[in-house]
Write an enzyme that holds these catalytic residues in place. Structure first.
Site, mmCIF file in Angstrom:
data_model
loop_
_atom_site.group_PDB
_atom_site.id
_atom_site.type_symbol
_atom_site.label_atom_id
_atom_site.label_comp_id
_atom_site.label_asym_id
_atom_site.label_seq_id
_atom_site.Cartn_x
_atom_site.Cartn_y
_atom_site.Cartn_z
ATOM 1 C CD GLU A 69 4.315 0.104 3.973
ATOM 2 O OE1 GLU A 69 3.646 -0.154 3.214
ATOM 3 O OE2 GLU A 69 4.735 -1.663 3.485
ATOM 4 C CB CYS A 103 1.331 -2.256 0.859
ATOM 5 S SG CYS A 103 3.558 -3.021 1.246
#
Length: 459
Positions: free
Chosen positions: A230, A264
């Site tokens: 990720e 993010c």
């Protein structure tokens, strides 16, 4: 100087240091985790459920203490830190309650006749390499499903998060998890690479930068180890229409400025159709200019510092590069004149492809606003990013917004709301944002052996 330190970004002061693991200690951790796997995988799922439920309770009980730790480590506002911990508790609770059902056998109907099923089994000892921006949440996404499965975990946290790393390990111990089923290790990057190459480790999950993900994936690939990555994101917030433009602006600010912009999946690129662009820029700039950073423990602070001086320096250099090449700073663009790593809330326009801000992730309180003619141009611009984590589509017509969402090269799209996260919703991206999924039913499927069991019909 130790690799693992608590450097308070609100003051710049080093508050604590922790010893980095020796090579011998890393080898001991690998041996302990590998040995613990045999008993933990044999532990009944009902017992794993009890442990995870107790973990959730302990996060709730220790919320204030845990929130204060990450405020010191990476500058998270106290209110946001408590919100992170509530989410973390919900993740452990979700996998405790839903895990046994998610791991149930899947019956098949083979064309060749007979009986067949797929059984989900644990695979072994895993390494998690986790970042500083959501110190508890990122670990929960990895640890909760895998402990429910029966895998064991070695956790290498970010060097600036040693206190929260130890606090999490203590929670697992206090909840009754066998000591070696979850082991924190203050390892170096080189030691982490050695662990990934070791035959006692079967997989690795990384949340972090592109560079970190690529480095880990290279070692894992050479050693035939499963990875979940990720990585970064430069998510688009597409505004195609709005009955209430103010609501869209509010959601855009919320999506950009949570955690001081250090997420993010934050909304980093505002892409607005031309008939709404001027009004959007005016309202968005006004809203951003009204946000004042401050002490994370002060409830009046709109947002806290960046996580470190290095993070601030990098963001300032990205903005300087854009301005030097013709971008317009509508508001902000500078560090705040006070101790600590504080940055003004910033809005950039007129950003073009030759600028770093066009293709790089802006990790902090800075947003770029683009003008487009229509949905086609919005989709083209959104998809031009090397990242593909998530995005938002805003329109007075939700069905039309969903059609546009189908055209985005991302792992997640939110319609008419700022992006978020929930225990039962999958999280992950495409392109340079990584591979694999966390959370929800998909998150428990990454590190399992999906074993086929077949029996022919008798008689």
């Amino acid at each position: 100087m130790s690799d693992y330190q608590v450097v308070n970004p609100a003051t710049g002061e080093v508050e604590r240091e922790f010893e980095t693991a020796t090579d011998a200690e890393v080898q001991e951790v690998l041996a302990r985790s590998h040995a613990a796997y045999a008993s933990w995988k044999a532990t009944d799922k009902s017992e794993r459920t009890k442990v995870l439920l107790r973990v959730a309770e302990l996060y709730d009980e220790r919320r204030d203490e845990l929130a204060a730790i990450i405020g010191r480590e990476m500058g998270k506002r106290f209110a946001e830190a408590k919100g992170e911990i509530r989410l973390v508790a919900s993740i452990y609770r979700y996998y405790a309650e839903e895990g046994p059902g998610l791991l149930a056998d899947t019956p098949l109907n083979p064309a060749m006749g007979g009986d067949a099923l797929v059984r989900k089994e644990p695979v072994g000892s895993l390494l998690g390499i986790m970042p500083w921006n959501f110190p508890y949440y990122q670990v929960a996404r990895f640890a909760a499903p895998n402990l429910m499965i029966g895998n064991t975990i070695i956790l290498k946290h970010a060097p600036q998060c040693p206190e929260s790393a130890l606090a999490m390990e203590q929670i697992f111990h206090d909840a009754g998890l066998p000591a070696d089923a979850y082991i924190n290790v203050f390892a170096t990057n080189d030691q982490a690479a050695d662990m990934i190459a070791d035959e006692r480790l079967v997989g690795v999950s990384v949340t972090g930068s592109e560079r970190a993900g690529a480095a880990v994936a290279e070692v894992a690939g050479r050693n035939l180890k499963k990875v979940v990555l990720e990585l970064g994101g430069s998510d688009a917030f597409i505004v195609l229409g709005a009955d209430d433009l103010g609501a869209a602006v509010k959601a855009a600010v919320q999506g950009r400025m949570g955690n001081a912009g250090q997420a993010c999946n934050a909304a980093k690129r505002m892409i607005v159709v031309d008939e709404l662009y001027d009004d959007f820029v005016e309202q968005f700039t006004a809203a951003m200019s009204g946000l004042t950073p401050g002490d994370p423990t002060d409830p009046s602070s709109a947002y806290g510092p960046l996580s470190s001086e290095g993070a601030l320096t990098n963001l300032l250099s990205q903005i300087e590069d854009a301005v030097d090449k013709g971008a317009t700073v509508k508001v902000g663009g500078k560090r705040v004149d006070r101790p600590g790593s504080f940055m003004e809330a910033t809005v950039l326009t007129d950003v073009t492809p030759e600028m770093r801000a066009y293709k790089e992730e802006l990790f902090g309180p800075a947003a770029v606003v683009y003008k487009v003619a229509d949905a086609d141009e919005a989709v083209e611009l959104a998809n031009s990013s090397p990242f593909g984590l998530g995005g938002v589509v805003w329109s007075e017509d939700p069905s039309y917004a969903e059609e546009v969402a189908d055209r985005l090269d991302t792992g997640m799209v939110w319609i008419n709301t700022a992006q978020g996260s929930a225990a039962d919703l999958p999280f992950g991206g495409t392109k340079r944002s990584g591979v694999g999924r966390e959370l929800g039913a998909y998150g428990i499927d990454e590190f399992v052996n999906k074993k086929l069991i077949y029996k022919p019909k008798v008689g």
